[in-house]
Design a protein around this motif. Structure first.
Motif, PDB file in Angstrom:
ATOM      1  N   ARG A 158      -3.582  14.475   3.970  1.00  0.00           N
ATOM      2  CA  ARG A 158      -2.514  15.157   4.746  1.00  0.00           C
ATOM      3  C   ARG A 158      -2.417  14.081   5.844  1.00  0.00           C
ATOM      4  NH1 ARG A 158      -5.501  19.809   4.008  1.00  0.00           N
ATOM      5  NH2 ARG A 158      -4.763  21.074   2.252  1.00  0.00           N
ATOM      6  N   ASN A 159      -3.167  13.167   6.355  1.00  0.00           N
ATOM      7  CA  ASN A 159      -2.909  12.295   7.550  1.00  0.00           C
ATOM      8  C   ASN A 159      -2.346  11.004   7.106  1.00  0.00           C
ATOM      9  OD1 ASN A 159      -4.586  14.083   8.872  1.00  0.00           O
ATOM     10  ND2 ASN A 159      -6.490  13.061   8.053  1.00  0.00           N
ATOM     11  N   LYS A 160      -1.604  10.932   6.034  1.00  0.00           N
ATOM     12  CA  LYS A 160      -0.890   9.792   5.446  1.00  0.00           C
ATOM     13  C   LYS A 160       0.076   8.950   6.272  1.00  0.00           C
ATOM     14  CE  LYS A 160       2.125  12.247   2.470  1.00  0.00           C
ATOM     15  NZ  LYS A 160       1.482  13.564   2.640  1.00  0.00           N
ATOM     16  N   ARG A 161       0.423  10.021   7.266  1.00  0.00           N
ATOM     17  CA  ARG A 161       1.390   9.477   8.237  1.00  0.00           C
ATOM     18  C   ARG A 161       0.897   9.139   9.601  1.00  0.00           C
ATOM     19  NH1 ARG A 161       4.467  14.012   5.926  1.00  0.00           N
ATOM     20  NH2 ARG A 161       6.261  13.036   4.419  1.00  0.00           N
ATOM     21  N   SER A 162      -0.222   9.377   9.742  1.00  0.00           N
ATOM     22  CA  SER A 162      -0.758   9.284  11.193  1.00  0.00           C
ATOM     23  C   SER A 162      -1.153   7.739  11.484  1.00  0.00           C
ATOM     24  CB  SER A 162      -2.159  10.093  11.236  1.00  0.00           C
ATOM     25  OG  SER A 162      -3.255   9.464  10.890  1.00  0.00           O
ATOM     26  N   GLU A 163      -0.960   7.294  12.673  1.00  0.00           N
ATOM     27  CA  GLU A 163      -1.227   6.135  12.818  1.00  0.00           C
ATOM     28  C   GLU A 163      -2.746   5.637  12.771  1.00  0.00           C
ATOM     29  OE1 GLU A 163      -0.289   2.605  16.587  1.00  0.00           O
ATOM     30  OE2 GLU A 163       0.785   4.591  16.582  1.00  0.00           O
ATOM     31  N   SER A 164      -3.673   6.506  13.248  1.00  0.00           N
ATOM     32  CA  SER A 164      -4.990   6.282  13.349  1.00  0.00           C
ATOM     33  C   SER A 164      -5.440   6.115  11.702  1.00  0.00           C
ATOM     34  CB  SER A 164      -5.826   7.165  14.055  1.00  0.00           C
ATOM     35  OG  SER A 164      -5.552   8.731  13.246  1.00  0.00           O
ATOM     36  N   ASN A 210      -4.216   2.843  10.536  1.00  0.00           N
ATOM     37  CA  ASN A 210      -5.099   1.697  11.132  1.00  0.00           C
ATOM     38  C   ASN A 210      -6.697   1.251  10.380  1.00  0.00           C
ATOM     39  OD1 ASN A 210      -3.227   0.632  12.809  1.00  0.00           O
ATOM     40  ND2 ASN A 210      -3.788   2.007  14.581  1.00  0.00           N
ATOM     41  N   LYS A 211      -7.252   2.406  10.125  1.00  0.00           N
ATOM     42  CA  LYS A 211      -8.395   2.648   9.304  1.00  0.00           C
ATOM     43  C   LYS A 211      -8.317   2.127   8.051  1.00  0.00           C
ATOM     44  CE  LYS A 211     -10.775   6.577  11.685  1.00  0.00           C
ATOM     45  NZ  LYS A 211     -10.889   8.203  11.509  1.00  0.00           N
ATOM     46  N   LEU A 212      -7.177   2.205   7.475  1.00  0.00           N
ATOM     47  CA  LEU A 212      -6.955   1.600   6.121  1.00  0.00           C
ATOM     48  C   LEU A 212      -6.578  -0.170   6.209  1.00  0.00           C
ATOM     49  CD1 LEU A 212      -4.415   4.124   4.290  1.00  0.00           C
ATOM     50  CD2 LEU A 212      -6.835   3.572   3.876  1.00  0.00           C
ATOM     51  N   LYS A 213      -6.172  -0.454   7.159  1.00  0.00           N
ATOM     52  CA  LYS A 213      -6.035  -1.999   7.563  1.00  0.00           C
ATOM     53  C   LYS A 213      -7.284  -2.513   7.781  1.00  0.00           C
ATOM     54  CE  LYS A 213      -1.230  -1.753   9.387  1.00  0.00           C
ATOM     55  NZ  LYS A 213      -0.209  -1.822  10.693  1.00  0.00           N
ATOM     56  N   PHE A 259      -1.099  -5.023   5.082  1.00  0.00           N
ATOM     57  CA  PHE A 259      -0.022  -4.307   4.060  1.00  0.00           C
ATOM     58  C   PHE A 259       1.310  -4.140   4.570  1.00  0.00           C
ATOM     59  CE2 PHE A 259      -3.104  -1.143   5.167  1.00  0.00           C
ATOM     60  CZ  PHE A 259      -2.100  -0.242   5.902  1.00  0.00           C
ATOM     61  N   TYR A 260       2.257  -4.143   3.459  1.00  0.00           N
ATOM     62  CA  TYR A 260       3.566  -3.664   3.618  1.00  0.00           C
ATOM     63  C   TYR A 260       3.195  -2.101   3.236  1.00  0.00           C
ATOM     64  CZ  TYR A 260       8.641  -2.771   3.372  1.00  0.00           C
ATOM     65  OH  TYR A 260       9.701  -2.430   3.690  1.00  0.00           O
ATOM     66  N   LEU A 261       3.736  -1.100   4.129  1.00  0.00           N
ATOM     67  CA  LEU A 261       3.344   0.221   3.747  1.00  0.00           C
ATOM     68  C   LEU A 261       4.877   0.930   3.096  1.00  0.00           C
ATOM     69  CD1 LEU A 261       1.874   3.083   3.862  1.00  0.00           C
ATOM     70  CD2 LEU A 261       3.025   3.308   6.306  1.00  0.00           C
ATOM     71  N   ILE A 262       4.498   1.320   1.832  1.00  0.00           N
ATOM     72  CA  ILE A 262       5.627   2.115   1.310  1.00  0.00           C
ATOM     73  C   ILE A 262       5.207   3.512   1.354  1.00  0.00           C
ATOM     74  CG2 ILE A 262       6.845   2.575  -0.796  1.00  0.00           C
ATOM     75  CD1 ILE A 262       6.336  -0.277  -1.618  1.00  0.00           C
ATOM     76  N   PRO A 263       5.981   4.482   1.915  1.00  0.00           N
ATOM     77  CA  PRO A 263       5.721   5.924   2.014  1.00  0.00           C
ATOM     78  C   PRO A 263       5.589   6.665   0.664  1.00  0.00           C
ATOM     79  CG  PRO A 263       7.614   5.477   3.219  1.00  0.00           C
ATOM     80  CD  PRO A 263       7.321   4.301   2.445  1.00  0.00           C
ATOM     81  N   GLU A 264       4.880   7.640   0.458  1.00  0.00           N
ATOM     82  CA  GLU A 264       4.580   8.563  -0.730  1.00  0.00           C
ATOM     83  C   GLU A 264       5.947   8.790  -1.190  1.00  0.00           C
ATOM     84  OE1 GLU A 264       2.330  12.385  -1.857  1.00  0.00           O
ATOM     85  OE2 GLU A 264       3.376  12.667   0.205  1.00  0.00           O
ATOM     86  N   LEU A 284       0.797  -1.191  -0.097  1.00  0.00           N
ATOM     87  CA  LEU A 284      -0.076   0.204   0.100  1.00  0.00           C
ATOM     88  C   LEU A 284       0.894   1.170   0.025  1.00  0.00           C
ATOM     89  CD1 LEU A 284      -3.295   0.702   1.848  1.00  0.00           C
ATOM     90  CD2 LEU A 284      -1.235   2.268   2.144  1.00  0.00           C
ATOM     91  N   THR A 285       0.613   2.140  -0.768  1.00  0.00           N
ATOM     92  CA  THR A 285       1.518   3.567  -1.013  1.00  0.00           C
ATOM     93  C   THR A 285       0.459   4.636  -1.396  1.00  0.00           C
ATOM     94  OG1 THR A 285       3.340   4.333  -1.951  1.00  0.00           O
ATOM     95  CG2 THR A 285       2.056   3.173  -3.346  1.00  0.00           C
ATOM     96  N   PHE A 286       1.102   5.649  -1.452  1.00  0.00           N
ATOM     97  CA  PHE A 286       0.274   7.008  -1.623  1.00  0.00           C
ATOM     98  C   PHE A 286       0.759   7.697  -2.753  1.00  0.00           C
ATOM     99  CE2 PHE A 286       0.054   5.792   2.910  1.00  0.00           C
ATOM    100  CZ  PHE A 286      -1.197   6.315   3.243  1.00  0.00           C
TER     101      PHE A 286
END
Length: 303
Positions: A121-127, A130-133, A139-144, A59-61
């Motif tokens: 803008r919340n792409k780095r927030s844990e909450s 977690n909602k995306l999960k 998923f394996y997160l790849i940053p923007e 998952l990425t942005f």
């Protein structure tokens, strides 16, 4: 295997002899047809880590014409990962077929979630993650933009022992991962120059998180108004550069970098006898989308 590649070649750029400067372009854009340039380097160790850790989904942005989105979709398709793209701009949801980047990513199996710019803008927030999960599962997160420690590790492999003769190493800067890798693998005697595609000084702090040397500087005069901003002068330069050197440049990153380098050469920024290596970070898939925008504005297109 997507990561079986040879080192890329350096091609010399035609310059007036009286300047006494040698300029070469490292053709990282030739690494792979779709996972090209720095995206190839940034994804290498991230995908190996995802595979080693047993993940099946990435998952990425990214935005509407993101090179990163296209590269993740293509890489995932090649090596068998599911891919999810969180796309900035809820209004894009009904326009996939009219967007060359998103259409390409979709054809390579990427699933999209379109969000408002405010929510993005919340792409780095844990909450938010977690909602995306909850929606997509683990998923394996790849940053923007792909920048993290593993991405920097991949970018540290861009320079080879043959590149130690260069006085200056130049690259375009988006999220700071590529230049950080170049700084870390450069010789202390070399100067690394970054040409940001965005306005603002925040990049210095981001780069300092990863860079292990201080032999670098950001040249902030060639962003052309900000990220993905372009004008007729830049289009004309890109087209002339291709005609003179048979090298295509993308309008968001490498086009602005080479414009800046040549302008600095004309202004005698570099001492005579300097050898400059410019890193071509790929991104050529974005030309089609940019030309769509240019046509709508009745402006010349990139050839």
């Amino acid at each position: 295997m997507i990561f079986d590649f040879e080192n890329t070649v350096n091609e010399q750029v035609n310059l007036p002899k009286e300047k006494g400067i040698e300029l070469f372009v490292k053709r990282e854009d030739k690494l792979h047809a779709f996972v090209s340039g720095n995206k190839y380097r940034k994804l290498k160790y991230n995908l190996l880590q995802a595979e080693k850790s047993g993940y099946k989904t990435l998952l990425t942005f990214g935005g509407a014409f993101s090179n990163h989105i296209a590269a993740v979709a293509s890489a995932g398709n090649i090596i068998g990962f599911n891919t999810i793209g969180i796309i900035r701009g809820a209004e894009l949801e009904g326009r996939i077929s009219n967007n060359s980047t998103l259409n390409f990513a979709k054809q390579n199996g990427m699933q999209f979630k379109f969000v408002s710019r405010e929510l993005y803008r919340n792409k780095r927030s844990e909450s938010f993650l977690n909602k995306l999960k909850e929606v997509f599962g683990d998923f394996y997160l790849i940053p923007e933009g792909g920048t993290n420690q593993l991405a920097v590790k991949g970018c540290e492999e861009i320079l080879t022992s043959e590149d130690k003769t260069f006085d200056y190493i130049c690259c375009a800067v988006g999220t700071g991962g590529t230049i950080s890798g170049l700084i870390n693998c450069s010789k202390p005697s070399q100067q690394v120059l970054g040409f940001p595609a965005l306005k603002g000084d925040f990049l210095k702090e981001d780069i300092s998180k990863f860079a292990t040397q201080t032999n670098w500087e950001l040249i902030t005069d060639y962003h052309f108004g900000g990220y993905a901003k372009i004008n007729e002068e830049l289009v004309a330069f890109i087209n002339q550069f291709k005609s003179d050197n048979q090298i295509s440049l993308d309008p968001v990153y490498t086009g602005k970098m080479l414009f800046g380098i040549k302008d600095l050469i004309n202004k005698n920024y570099f001492p005579k006898g300097s050898k400059i290596l410019a890193i071509h970070t790929g991104g050529l898939q974005g030309i089609e989308g940019m030309n769509t925008v240019l046509k709508k504005k009745n402006l010349p297109i990139i050839i």
